[in-house]
Design an enzyme around this catalytic site. Structure first.
Site, short mmCIF file in Angstrom:
data_model
loop_
_atom_site.label_atom_id
_atom_site.label_comp_id
_atom_site.label_asym_id
_atom_site.label_seq_id
_atom_site.Cartn_x
_atom_site.Cartn_y
_atom_site.Cartn_z
N ARG A 188 38.39 30.72 28.62
CA ARG A 188 38.98 31.53 27.71
C ARG A 188 39.91 32.59 28.24
O ARG A 188 41.07 32.54 27.90
CB ARG A 188 38.03 32.46 26.90
CG ARG A 188 37.39 31.67 25.55
CD ARG A 188 35.94 32.50 25.69
NE ARG A 188 35.14 31.88 26.77
CZ ARG A 188 34.39 30.50 26.78
NH1 ARG A 188 34.50 29.82 25.91
NH2 ARG A 188 33.85 30.46 27.94
N THR A 189 39.51 33.20 29.35
CA THR A 189 40.44 34.35 29.82
C THR A 189 41.65 33.60 30.43
O THR A 189 43.13 33.76 29.94
CB THR A 189 39.82 35.09 31.00
OG1 THR A 189 38.58 35.31 30.66
CG2 THR A 189 40.44 35.91 31.48
N ARG A 246 41.22 36.92 39.07
CA ARG A 246 39.86 36.91 38.74
C ARG A 246 39.33 36.64 40.54
O ARG A 246 39.89 35.66 40.75
CB ARG A 246 39.58 35.90 37.86
CG ARG A 246 38.02 35.73 37.97
CD ARG A 246 37.31 34.89 36.74
NE ARG A 246 37.76 35.81 35.57
CZ ARG A 246 37.05 35.21 34.52
NH1 ARG A 246 36.40 34.07 34.44
NH2 ARG A 246 36.97 36.05 33.26
N LYS A 302 42.61 28.08 54.84
CA LYS A 302 43.08 28.24 56.02
C LYS A 302 42.61 29.71 56.52
O LYS A 302 42.88 30.03 57.73
CB LYS A 302 44.53 28.08 56.02
CG LYS A 302 44.99 26.75 55.75
CD LYS A 302 46.36 26.59 55.99
CE LYS A 302 47.14 25.31 55.20
NZ LYS A 302 48.55 25.31 55.34
N HIS A 344 36.12 44.05 33.52
CA HIS A 344 37.14 43.00 32.90
C HIS A 344 37.58 43.69 31.77
O HIS A 344 37.39 43.47 30.63
CB HIS A 344 36.00 41.96 32.36
CG HIS A 344 36.57 40.47 31.98
ND1 HIS A 344 38.00 40.33 31.87
CD2 HIS A 344 36.01 39.47 31.82
CE1 HIS A 344 38.31 39.28 31.46
NE2 HIS A 344 37.03 38.62 31.34
C1 NCD Z 1 33.09 36.53 31.06
C2 NCD Z 1 33.16 37.05 32.46
O1 NCD Z 1 34.11 36.05 33.10
O2 NCD Z 1 33.00 38.05 32.95
N1 NCD Z 1 33.56 35.59 30.44
C3 NCD Z 1 34.85 35.66 29.91
O3 NCD Z 1 35.65 36.27 30.66
N2 NCD Z 1 35.04 35.78 28.67
C4 NCD Z 1 31.51 36.47 30.84
C5 NCD Z 1 30.96 35.58 31.62
O4 NCD Z 1 31.06 34.81 32.35
O5 NCD Z 1 29.49 35.58 31.16
#
Ligand code: NCD
Length: 298
Positions: free
Chosen positions: A50-51, A100, A79, A128
């Site tokens: 999703r993100t 991320r 590397k 997040h």
């Molecule tokens: C979450 C995350 O990556 O922290 N997912 C997201 O971005 N919607 C929640 C999760 O992974 O459980």
């Protein structure tokens, strides 16, 4: 230059302004070409559906382009290149970076070496912030962020979405119920800080004791990848589950949210109930991330 590292970097006015902006974008049918000619880099050192896709969609809807490093195994990271060097280099290619990373603090570090804005799309068990924006947006679509009771259920220890959301909620006049099995409780420093900010926080281990008081139930997945070993994960796995039977004891207007992905913590039979708002929540990522990208790059 505006980095988006932690939800703590926002005032309530800034949050409200961004969410209002997202609302106008949604009402206007996602129209806009404001980021034409701009490039967004997506650096994902952890899995994402999703993100990542919603940032890509948001950028596309704004007329911009995306570049990405998605297969870490095929990059110079293997590397031995440092995150700092990767960020320095990508800063020369893109107008903003979405990062991320499994390590807490990675986004803050990246921001020190970046010459373009960095958006934290999850740093380990840390924060997040853009997820929190869409969580707040979804709540606001249904309820006022005033005088309501919000239950946070699940892995409150390692769940970064919960950590960000809790800080954001402390800017509003709401009560939080932290509901988690032993071993997954909200970290004491978070509780302490919330109390210092004069937010009422109550801790529970059994959801059935409090379900009848909640206006919002925010469910999370157990963050298996953050556990030190398999045994400690299996000691808490499948220790809570939201079912239609549980929700029958809830208020009629109770909304159930989840950042997704879901495993077994929400019974699929809940999906067809009016309480279930998690897919709508995922959809809200687009207008919210459009507003965020315009703010950062516009
Ligand atoms: C979450 C995350 O990556 O922290 N997912 C997201 O971005 N919607 C929640 C999760 O992974 O459980």
């Amino acid at each position: 230059m505006k980095h988006i590292i932690s939800i703590r970097d926002f005032t309530r006015e800034e949050l409200d302004g961004l969410l209002d902006h997202a609302r106008r974008i949604e009402q206007g049918g996602y129209a806009g070409n404001e980021l034409a000619g701009r490039i967004l880099a997506l650096l994902f050192f952890e899995p994402s559906t999703r993100t990542r896709i919603s940032f890509e969609t948001a950028m596309a809807r704004l007329g911009g382009e995306r570049i990405s490093l998605d297969c870490v195994e095929a990059s110079s990271i293997v590397k031995g290149e440092s995150l700092a060097d990767t960020i320095r280099v990508i800063s020369g290619y893109a107008d903003a970076i979405v990062l991320r990373h499994p390590k807490e603090g990675a986004a803050r570090l990246a921001a020190e070496f970046a010459s373009v804005p960095v958006i934290n799309a999850g740093d380990g068990a840390g924060q997040h912030p853009s997820q929190t924006l869409l969580d707040l947006y979804t709540i606001r679509e249904h309820l006022p962020l005033r005088g309501i009771e919000i239950g946070l259920l699940g892995d409150l220890r390692y769940g970064r979405t919960v950590h960000s959301l809790t800080y954001a909620l402390s800017l509003y006049d709401v009560m939080v119920h932290a509901i988690a099995p032993e071993g997954l409780k909200l970290p004491q420093n978070v509780i302490h800080e919330m109390k210092e900010r004069e937010m009422e926080v109550h801790e529970w281990s059994d959801i059935s004791k409090i379900i009848g008081d909640l206006d919002v139930l925010y469910v999370t997945r157990i963050q298996r990848e953050r556990f030190p070993d398999a045994a400690s994960y299996y000691s808490v796995a499948s220790s809570y589950r939201v079912t239609p039977e549980l929700l029958a004891g809830g208020k009629p207007h109770l909304i159930v949210l989840h950042p997704l992905p879901r495993l077994d913590e929400i019974d699929p039979r809940v999906d067809s109930l009016p309480h279930a708002r998690y897919f709508e929540q995922a959809r809200n990522a687009v207008p919210v991330r459009m507003a965020l990208l315009k703010e950062v790059m516009g």
